[in-house]
Design a protein around this motif. Structure first.
Motif, PDB file in Angstrom:
ATOM      1  N   VAL A 403     -13.606  64.400  93.284  1.00 22.66           N
ATOM      2  CA  VAL A 403     -13.621  63.712  91.877  1.00 22.66           C
ATOM      3  C   VAL A 403     -14.066  62.374  92.116  1.00 22.66           C
ATOM      4  N   THR A 404     -13.568  61.478  93.051  1.00 26.61           N
ATOM      5  CA  THR A 404     -13.838  60.401  93.317  1.00 26.61           C
ATOM      6  C   THR A 404     -15.166  59.995  93.873  1.00 26.61           C
ATOM      7  N   GLU A 405     -15.662  60.897  94.676  1.00 25.27           N
ATOM      8  CA  GLU A 405     -17.261  61.080  95.160  1.00 25.27           C
ATOM      9  C   GLU A 405     -18.012  61.599  94.308  1.00 25.27           C
ATOM     10  N   LEU A 406     -17.746  62.201  93.119  1.00 23.49           N
ATOM     11  CA  LEU A 406     -18.610  62.561  92.024  1.00 23.49           C
ATOM     12  C   LEU A 406     -18.666  61.167  91.179  1.00 23.49           C
ATOM     13  N   GLN A 407     -17.853  60.530  91.030  1.00 16.54           N
ATOM     14  CA  GLN A 407     -17.808  59.170  90.066  1.00 16.54           C
ATOM     15  C   GLN A 407     -18.905  58.296  90.879  1.00 16.54           C
ATOM     16  N   THR A 408     -18.701  58.030  92.281  1.00 14.86           N
ATOM     17  CA  THR A 408     -19.545  57.489  92.983  1.00 14.86           C
ATOM     18  C   THR A 408     -21.262  57.760  92.740  1.00 14.86           C
ATOM     19  N   ILE A 409     -21.295  58.986  92.678  1.00 19.54           N
ATOM     20  CA  ILE A 409     -22.636  59.620  92.536  1.00 19.54           C
ATOM     21  C   ILE A 409     -23.033  59.272  91.261  1.00 19.54           C
ATOM     22  N   HIS A 410     -22.302  59.399  90.269  1.00 19.23           N
ATOM     23  CA  HIS A 410     -22.724  58.895  88.813  1.00 19.23           C
ATOM     24  C   HIS A 410     -23.086  57.179  88.678  1.00 19.23           C
ATOM     25  N   ASN A 411     -22.114  56.868  89.443  1.00 21.57           N
ATOM     26  CA  ASN A 411     -22.285  55.180  89.340  1.00 21.57           C
ATOM     27  C   ASN A 411     -23.820  54.830  90.187  1.00 21.57           C
ATOM     28  N   LEU A 412     -24.163  55.616  91.317  1.00 23.08           N
ATOM     29  CA  LEU A 412     -25.362  55.493  91.937  1.00 23.08           C
ATOM     30  C   LEU A 412     -26.556  55.950  90.910  1.00 23.08           C
ATOM     31  N   PHE A 413     -26.216  57.047  90.169  1.00 20.00           N
ATOM     32  CA  PHE A 413     -27.301  57.435  89.196  1.00 20.00           C
ATOM     33  C   PHE A 413     -27.682  56.267  88.345  1.00 20.00           C
ATOM     34  N   MET A 414     -26.360  55.589  87.679  1.00 21.44           N
ATOM     35  CA  MET A 414     -26.717  54.686  86.664  1.00 21.44           C
ATOM     36  C   MET A 414     -27.408  53.417  87.304  1.00 21.44           C
ATOM     37  N   ILE A 415     -27.150  53.012  88.480  1.00 25.24           N
ATOM     38  CA  ILE A 415     -28.026  52.108  89.295  1.00 25.24           C
ATOM     39  C   ILE A 415     -29.393  52.504  89.417  1.00 25.24           C
ATOM     40  N   SER A 416     -29.704  53.711  89.779  1.00 30.30           N
ATOM     41  CA  SER A 416     -30.986  53.721  90.015  1.00 30.30           C
ATOM     42  C   SER A 416     -31.721  53.819  88.740  1.00 30.30           C
ATOM     43  N   LYS A 417     -31.048  54.361  87.629  1.00 33.92           N
ATOM     44  CA  LYS A 417     -31.510  54.345  86.260  1.00 33.92           C
ATOM     45  C   LYS A 417     -32.201  52.895  85.866  1.00 33.92           C
ATOM     46  N   GLN A 418     -31.191  51.908  86.147  1.00 31.49           N
ATOM     47  CA  GLN A 418     -31.227  50.561  85.929  1.00 31.49           C
ATOM     48  C   GLN A 418     -32.479  50.006  86.614  1.00 31.49           C
ATOM     49  N   GLN A 419     -32.557  50.261  87.749  1.00 32.88           N
ATOM     50  CA  GLN A 419     -33.696  49.791  88.416  1.00 32.88           C
ATOM     51  C   GLN A 419     -34.995  50.148  87.933  1.00 32.88           C
ATOM     52  N   LEU A 420     -35.055  51.369  87.664  1.00 33.78           N
ATOM     53  CA  LEU A 420     -36.220  51.995  86.893  1.00 33.78           C
ATOM     54  C   LEU A 420     -36.748  50.940  85.631  1.00 33.78           C
ATOM     55  N   GLN A 421     -35.577  50.752  85.041  1.00 32.16           N
ATOM     56  CA  GLN A 421     -35.725  49.796  83.593  1.00 32.16           C
ATOM     57  C   GLN A 421     -36.249  48.462  84.078  1.00 32.16           C
ATOM     58  N   LEU A 422     -35.919  47.958  85.210  1.00 32.59           N
ATOM     59  CA  LEU A 422     -36.390  46.767  85.497  1.00 32.59           C
ATOM     60  C   LEU A 422     -37.770  46.674  85.696  1.00 32.59           C
ATOM     61  N   GLN A 423     -38.541  47.719  86.033  1.00 28.78           N
ATOM     62  CA  GLN A 423     -39.761  47.813  86.345  1.00 28.78           C
ATOM     63  C   GLN A 423     -40.686  47.933  84.780  1.00 28.78           C
ATOM     64  N   GLN A 424     -39.725  48.171  83.844  1.00 26.63           N
ATOM     65  CA  GLN A 424     -40.637  48.284  82.529  1.00 26.63           C
ATOM     66  C   GLN A 424     -40.699  47.131  81.718  1.00 26.63           C
ATOM     67  N   PRO A 425     -41.486  47.312  80.825  1.00 30.90           N
ATOM     68  CA  PRO A 425     -41.843  45.767  79.996  1.00 30.90           C
ATOM     69  C   PRO A 425     -40.420  45.107  79.658  1.00 30.90           C
ATOM     70  N   GLN A 426     -40.391  43.968  79.538  1.00 33.27           N
ATOM     71  CA  GLN A 426     -39.175  43.079  79.074  1.00 33.27           C
ATOM     72  C   GLN A 426     -38.673  43.767  78.009  1.00 33.27           C
ATOM     73  N   GLN A 427     -39.285  43.683  76.920  1.00 33.68           N
ATOM     74  CA  GLN A 427     -39.018  44.066  75.602  1.00 33.68           C
ATOM     75  C   GLN A 427     -38.317  45.657  75.495  1.00 33.68           C
ATOM     76  N   GLN A 428     -39.123  46.443  76.149  1.00 39.66           N
ATOM     77  CA  GLN A 428     -38.502  47.997  75.988  1.00 39.66           C
ATOM     78  C   GLN A 428     -37.265  48.039  76.942  1.00 39.66           C
ATOM     79  N   GLN A 429     -37.400  47.184  77.823  1.00 35.01           N
ATOM     80  CA  GLN A 429     -36.203  47.301  78.994  1.00 35.01           C
ATOM     81  C   GLN A 429     -34.764  46.692  77.977  1.00 35.01           C
ATOM     82  N   GLN A 430     -34.933  45.588  77.277  1.00 38.89           N
ATOM     83  CA  GLN A 430     -33.869  45.072  76.481  1.00 38.89           C
ATOM     84  C   GLN A 430     -33.407  46.038  75.302  1.00 38.89           C
ATOM     85  N   GLN A 431     -34.313  46.833  74.770  1.00 41.90           N
ATOM     86  CA  GLN A 431     -33.795  47.872  73.718  1.00 41.90           C
ATOM     87  C   GLN A 431     -33.138  48.787  74.261  1.00 41.90           C
ATOM     88  N   GLN A 432     -33.560  49.349  75.704  1.00 43.29           N
ATOM     89  CA  GLN A 432     -32.893  50.478  76.260  1.00 43.29           C
ATOM     90  C   GLN A 432     -31.423  50.053  76.613  1.00 43.29           C
TER      91      GLN A 432
END
Length: 638
Positions: A403-432
């Motif tokens: 269960v703890t490792e699954l939570q770690t995986i989810h956190n890493l997924f969210m970080i990866s998603k945020q990293q993709l957002q940083l590559q998008q235009p600033q306005q679109q990133q703020q909305q998301q």
């Protein structure tokens, strides 16, 4: 002199041989004219001179330490002990610094070892006398060379008792003083190896050549009766005299002045195999087994390996099952001031006996356990066996994460998603970000602006190797120690490329698996990836400023038979490194006035996430071991 011999067309074949201390000896095989004489001349380095003795027909278990103990009150020249062995016997040359000790050695007449005496003789002292007495030539067209060949009643040469004597006069302008001679071995004492291992370390070669050659009885249809042996019967001890033998030390040095871990891995594997053979083989039973490394459960560095200290490797057998056995290797470093042997490394290898006819596991000799230490180590071996079974059962390849490792995986997924957002235009990133602010957990919003996330797939390096016959072991397959060395060096390079603030320091190997033998001619792909990094805070500063990490590097080795084109996994290696800048390196980082971000490996697929969790488990286990008060128990002797 070599130039003169080449001009006179006297050299038919040039071979390079390597002796016990890895000193190259240039061997000239002379076969002149119509074959009126054959001679061998060995040109060694300048340490071999007229103050040198030779001891022939030595058994294979004579070590450099035995020789040093016998001549401990003599002044021996640096690198003054040279050894050459074949599968049955050996020959040693010892060079002294002064004539007094040389004459004392001659007066000893014999070298005692294991209740037997071995004759001590001086070697040839003069190049010119050796040439005049022993070289044979019929080439009278050579300029400035006059040759006279005596008849068959003349006295025979020391180099070849069957050859006729020849007197040779060479150009007097040729200078011989810088060339030193060892008289070569005659036909009754052929010490050339019928099988050579030119790319292995001196210790590995010595251990392999020390194995007794057995005659196999082809009439045997089943294995002979097994016996019981004590741990002492298979014990092996090797000493590397780095404090006095500079040439030997040089063979083990890395480009950074440290001792080469890869070379030690080769030696450890060779020593483990010798222990397995000594326990598993029985003399004169006409039956021969193979012993292969199945896994390396752990190799841990306890203290730094210091280059100018002597190293002692002590290998013994603490546990034996039906067909498998565990070999424990303890490594010590000798303090040059106190002369105490300090423990620096411990390793556990698992070997399996194999029937060479069926290539299946076969029963091996049992182990006699008597002393309290032997009983404690046997219990430890049983514990290691259970740990191996439990580790296989709890592997992420068989069971889902906790269960703890699954939570770690989810956190890493969210970080990866945020990293993709940083590559998008600033306005679109703020909305998301606004849309997700209500649903995102606080644990997923790691300090992304203070962290340098490194995609796991960007850390990968690949090494492609064509497996050469020079890397074979005694079974004719690629030496497992060589695979360990190449995997380690690939892993080190991978780590250093992404964490260049400090030199990676090797800490441990765990769960090393040998799944498939690697054959000569196979194409070997080693794919190295940093699967996990753990920031450490050692001196009170921020982790980002310190740039101190544990890193886990996984190396997957694949073999391809070019004739078939099929690629299969052969080995899995897991290396743990510690990356910590020195004090001067930290000051340099501070002077650069750069805002150093914390580095973290970021998996971006489910498969990478499983590798990430595996690396995390290994490093957490290593840190737990480091903090355990019982980590030095294997070095205790009741």
């Amino acid at each position: 002199m070599l130039k003169h011999l080449l001009k006179s067309n006297k050299i038919n074949q040039v071979n390079f041989k390597r002796n016990f201390l890895s000193t190259s000896i240039l061997k000239l095989r002379n076969n002149y004219g119509n074959g009126s004489g054959n001679g061998n001349v060995l040109f060694s380095n300048p340490f071999i001179n007229s103050k040198t003795i030779e001891i022939r027909n030595l058994p294979l278990n004579v070590t450099t330490l035995d020789l040093l103990n016998e001549f401990k009150n003599y002044k021996i020249s640096p690198h003054g002990i040279k050894s050459r062995y074949n599968s049955e016997k050996g020959c040693v040359y010892i060079t002294f610094e002064n004539n007094q000790d040389f004459m004392k050695a001659i007066d000893k007449k014999v070298f005692p070892f294991n209740n037997l005496n071995y004759s001590i003789q001086p070697i040839k002292q003069s190049l010119s006398s050796l040439l005049n007495d022993d070289l044979t030539t019929t080439n009278t067209n050579t300029p400035n060379t006059t040759t006279t060949t005596t008849n068959s009643n003349s006295k025979t040469s020391d180099l070849n008792p069957n050859a006729t004597e020849t007197e040779t006069t060479l150009d007097t302008n040729v200078q011989f003083d810088s060339v030193n001679i060892i008289s070569s071995l005659n036909s009754n004492h052929d010490y050339n190896h019928s099988i050579s291992y030119p790319n292995q370390s001196a210790i590995t070669q010595q251990l392999w050549f020390a194995r007794v050659s057995k005659e196999v009885n082809p009439a045997l249809t089943e294995a002979p009766k097994l016996t019981t042996k004590s741990p002492e019967e298979s014990k092996v001890e090797v000493i590397l005299p780095f404090s006095t033998d500079l040439q030997l030390r040089e063979n083990y040095l890395s480009p950074y002045g440290n001792l080469r871990i890869g070379r030690f891995l080769e030696d450890l594997d060779a020593i483990a195999t010798v222990v397995a053979f000594k326990h598993g083989e029985n003399e004169n039973d006409g039956y021969k087994k193979m012993f292969v490394t199945v896994s390396v459960d752990t190799i841990k560095i306890l203290r730094p390996l210091i280059p100018d200290r002597d190293i002692k490797m002590e290998a013994k057998l603490p546990w034996v099952g039906n067909s498998s056995m565990e070999i424990m290797i303890r490594v010590f470093s000798k303090d040059n001031e106190t002369q105490e042997w300090d423990p620096v490394l411990v390793a556990f290898f698992t070997m399996v006996g194999v029937d060479p006819k069926t290539m299946k596991p076969t029963n091996i000799n049992s182990l006699k356990v008597e002393t309290p230490t032997e009983k404690r180590l046997f219990a430890l071996g049983e514990q290691h066996k259970l740990q191996r079974l439990n580790s296989n059962q709890q592997s992420l390849e068989k069971l889902p994460p906790t269960v703890t490792e699954l939570q770690t995986i989810h956190n890493l997924f969210m970080i990866s998603k945020q990293q993709l957002q940083l590559q998008q235009p600033q306005q679109q990133q703020q909305q998301q970000q606004q849309q997700q602010s209500s649903s995102s957990s606080s644990s997923s919003s790691i300090e992304q602006f203070n962290t340098n996330f490194i995609p796991m797939n960007s850390t990968s390096l690949e090494t492609v190797i064509l497996c050469q016959p020079q890397e074979k072991n005694i079974n004719g397959q690629i030496f497992g120690g060589y695979l360990m060395r190449m995997a380690f060096e690939t892993a080190f390079t991978t780590c250093f490329m992404k964490f260049p603030e400090s030199l990676p320091r090797f800490r441990s190997i765990s769960g090393l698996k040998f799944l498939k033998p690697v054959e000569i001619g196979d194409i070997l792909n080693m794919e190295s990836t940093i699967t996990y990094s753990k920031p450490m805070n050692d001196d009170g500063g921020s982790c980002g400023e310190n740039q101190t990490y544990f890193t886990q590097v996984e190396v997957l080795a694949y073999v391809t038979d070019p004739s078939i084109g099929e690629k299969k996994l052969s080995n899995v290696f897991n290396f743990t490194f510690y990356c910590a800048p020195s004090k001067s390196q930290k000051e340099k980082l501070q002077q650069q006035n750069t805002n150093k971000k914390l580095k973290q490996i970021l998996p971006q697929t489910y498969s990478e996430a499983m590798r990430y969790l595996t690396g995390k488990r290994i490093i957490d286990s290593y840190i737990e071991f480091e903090q355990s008060p019982s980590k030095m128990d294997v070095f205790k002797n009741e």
